[in-house]
Design a protein around this motif. Structure first.
Motif, PDB file in Angstrom:
ATOM      1  N   UNK A   1       0.810  -1.214   0.000  1.00 49.39           N
ATOM      2  CA  UNK A   1       0.000   0.000   0.000  1.00 49.39           C
ATOM      3  C   UNK A   1       0.841   1.259   0.000  1.00 49.39           C
ATOM      4  N   UNK A   2       2.177   1.106  -0.190  1.00 49.03           N
ATOM      5  CA  UNK A   2       3.038   2.282  -0.296  1.00 49.03           C
ATOM      6  C   UNK A   2       3.018   2.750  -1.741  1.00 49.03           C
ATOM      7  N   UNK A   3       3.976   3.606  -2.119  1.00 51.44           N
ATOM      8  CA  UNK A   3       4.045   4.081  -3.509  1.00 51.44           C
ATOM      9  C   UNK A   3       4.085   2.895  -4.452  1.00 51.44           C
TER      10      UNK A   3
ATOM     11  N   UNK B   1      -4.086   5.480  -5.649  1.00 49.06           N
ATOM     12  CA  UNK B   1      -3.318   6.714  -5.790  1.00 49.06           C
ATOM     13  C   UNK B   1      -1.945   6.520  -5.167  1.00 49.06           C
ATOM     14  N   UNK B   2      -0.905   6.976  -5.847  1.00 47.54           N
ATOM     15  CA  UNK B   2       0.445   6.882  -5.318  1.00 47.54           C
ATOM     16  C   UNK B   2       1.223   8.116  -5.759  1.00 47.54           C
ATOM     17  N   UNK B   3       2.353   8.347  -5.094  1.00 47.99           N
ATOM     18  CA  UNK B   3       3.134   9.545  -5.349  1.00 47.99           C
ATOM     19  C   UNK B   3       4.162   9.286  -6.446  1.00 47.99           C
TER      20      UNK B   3
ATOM     21  N   UNK C   1      14.137  21.279  -6.090  1.00 46.90           N
ATOM     22  CA  UNK C   1      14.990  20.515  -6.996  1.00 46.90           C
ATOM     23  C   UNK C   1      14.163  19.473  -7.750  1.00 46.90           C
ATOM     24  N   UNK C   2      13.180  18.898  -7.060  1.00 49.65           N
ATOM     25  CA  UNK C   2      12.268  17.942  -7.690  1.00 49.65           C
ATOM     26  C   UNK C   2      10.833  18.397  -7.444  1.00 49.65           C
ATOM     27  N   UNK C   3       9.915  17.724  -8.103  1.00 46.22           N
ATOM     28  CA  UNK C   3       8.490  17.923  -7.846  1.00 46.22           C
ATOM     29  C   UNK C   3       7.872  16.573  -7.540  1.00 46.22           C
ATOM     30  N   UNK C   4       6.849  16.584  -6.734  1.00 47.02           N
ATOM     31  CA  UNK C   4       6.137  15.339  -6.456  1.00 47.02           C
ATOM     32  C   UNK C   4       4.639  15.620  -6.418  1.00 47.02           C
ATOM     33  N   UNK C   5       3.868  14.606  -6.774  1.00 46.52           N
ATOM     34  CA  UNK C   5       2.408  14.742  -6.755  1.00 46.52           C
ATOM     35  C   UNK C   5       1.791  13.368  -6.609  1.00 46.52           C
TER      36      UNK C   5
END
Length: 476
Positions: free
Chosen positions: A20-22, A453-455, A439-443
């Motif tokens: 159930x993680x990323x 849904x995962x990141x 430096x990075x982006x996450x969504x």
């Protein structure tokens, strides 16, 4: 982020990814492709040093060795004949093109309103009264730091003429990103200004003790006002206690001196993240620095023309650099960097002039160096994670990746570096920190039927620039 290296340690007990993680954005077969790809990059140090390191598809040897000190490792070998300290015929006053250079008033272009705003905040202190706090917003390269340092310096000169003892100190919170580090930098700076022979330990004491040194120095030397410039204050990682301490220093009886704050942020939303007590305590004024336009950038560069020997710059260099920087959100710092690098490249190639053809190479070198500076204080494992993400970006027709893909590639980077990987959870935290730093982006993905849904994570920089900046064998 802490100072400690999370380097070579036994991680046999590290957490494993849960269902159930990323979630992976591809099957395990796609992850396994990297074993062969990444191994093909590994070459010997001698091959890199000799310039014969193999590349794949014209790309640099990304997994060979990662720069962990952020240093610029371009060669500076002395010529076999002649003066080993000889310089080329391109530059006359190269210091005019350095980031830390604070110009005189006549070299500051398009910032008259901003100068007046800072001047009004510092005006009372020049006459012996309390300075007003100021919060400056604006994108990188819009002149916030330059105007602040210039006006603080001028305030000190004007105060001296009035018989008032006013000093200022500059703290770069992107480097000193906790209250203790920022307080240490402030204490050492005040010490160097007022009492250089005083010994202040760099380690082993906390923020309160560093502030005690500051208050003692101010009172002993009868300083009427201290102006503290906190640049990139949003990088304090949510730690705004220093703002409270400084803004209430005189009121709480810590010192008889007035303390004024100029807080600088690249994020217009920064004030929203302040605690209510800090926001109330600051009672500051806000001012936004807007990007430079192409005409202003051209004037700024023309005002640095004397950094070069006469007739060295070809006619099309400054207009092209100004136009390129205007497209990049009006970043004057980047424009000056590109001009300086173009001169360095011309000098390295034994050219008698800086030509338009030198600009493209200068842009790439400036971007790589800026990124290297940005991550110079990061732990080795942050750099391994960024190399993994850059490698994925270059190898797939995608820009966003789930953490499982990043973690699998990251472990291969660690193997090539001879380092034990850190845990899955720790990599998650480091990815969040890099997103906070821009430096990075996450969504979170929208998921879909039976996907959840995962990141996902992506780079905010060209992956080739990232790899060149972090690869110790790459010429920047």
């Amino acid at each position: 982020m802490t100072d400690s290296e999370e380097g070579k340690r036994d991680c046999r007990s590290r957490d494993r990814p849960s269902d159930d993680d990323d979630r992976s954005s591809g099957d395990s077969r796609r992850v396994d492709e990297y074993d062969a790809d990444l191994r093909s990059y590994a070459t010997t140090e001698n091959a890199i040093d000799s310039g014969s390191a193999e590349t794949q598809n014209g790309r640099p040897d990304v997994e060979r060795a990662v720069t962990t000190d952020g240093g610029d490792r371009r060669r500076c070998d002395a010529p076999e004949d002649g003066d080993p300290f000889a310089v080329g015929s391109i530059f006359a006053r190269e210091e005019l093109l350095r980031v830390g250079y604070v110009p005189d008033r006549d070299r500051i272009i398009g910032r008259d309103d901003e100068i007046r705003a800072v001047g009004k905040a510092l005006g009372p202190a020049v006459r012996g009264g309390p300075p007003r706090n100021l919060l400056l917003y604006g994108k990188t390269g819009t002149g916030k730091s330059l105007v602040s340092k210039h006006m603080a310096r001028e305030a000190g000169t004007r105060a001296t003429d009035n018989g008032v003892n006013l000093i200022y100190q500059y703290v770069d919170c992107s480097n000193d990103d906790t209250e203790t580090r920022a307080a240490r930098e402030l204490a050492l700076g005040v010490r160097d200004t007022l009492e250089p022979e005083l010994s202040i330990p760099r380690k082993g004491i906390g923020a309160a003790e560093y502030f005690r040194h500051v208050w003692d120095l101010l009172d002993v030397h009868d300083v009427r006002s201290l102006i503290v410039i906190l640049d990139e204050v949003d990088k304090l990682d949510g730690d705004d206690d220093i703002l409270m301490t400084l803004s209430r220093a005189e009121e709480s009886g810590k010192t008889d001196s007035y303390v004024g704050i100029i807080a600088i942020s690249n994020k217009i939303q920064y004030r929203e993240s302040m605690g209510e007590r800090v926001d109330s305590s600051l009672q500051d004024r806000e001012f936004v620095f807007h990007p430079y336009d192409a005409t202003q950038l051209r004037q700024i560069l023309e005002n640095r023309r004397d950094a070069f020997q006469p007739d060295v710059l070809s006619a099309d260099v400054i207009p092209k650099v100004a136009a390129l920087a205007a497209r990049e959100h009006g970043d004057a710092r980047k424009a000056i960097d590109i001009l300086r690098y173009a001169g360095a490249i011309a000098e390295e190639s034994d050219s008698s002039q800086v030509l338009e053809e030198h600009i493209d190479s200068a842009m790439e070198r400036a971007e790589a160096d800026r990124f290297a500076e940005l991550v110079s204080g990061s732990t080795p494992h942050v750099k391994y994670i960024l190399v993994a993400l850059a490698s994925l970006t270059m190898r797939r027709d995608e820009e966003e990746f789930a953490k499982q893909d990043i973690y699998s590639t990251y472990k291969r980077v660690c193997a090539n570096e001879g380092s034990d990987p850190i845990s899955w959870d720790r990599v998650s935290r480091l990815l969040k920190e890099q997103s906070f730093l821009g430096i990075t982006e996450s969504r979170h993905t929208g998921g879909g039927y039976e996907k959840g849904s995962y990141r996902v994570h992506s780079l905010n920089r060209d992956p080739e620039i990232v790899l060149k900046a972090l690869d110790s064998g790459a010429e920047l």
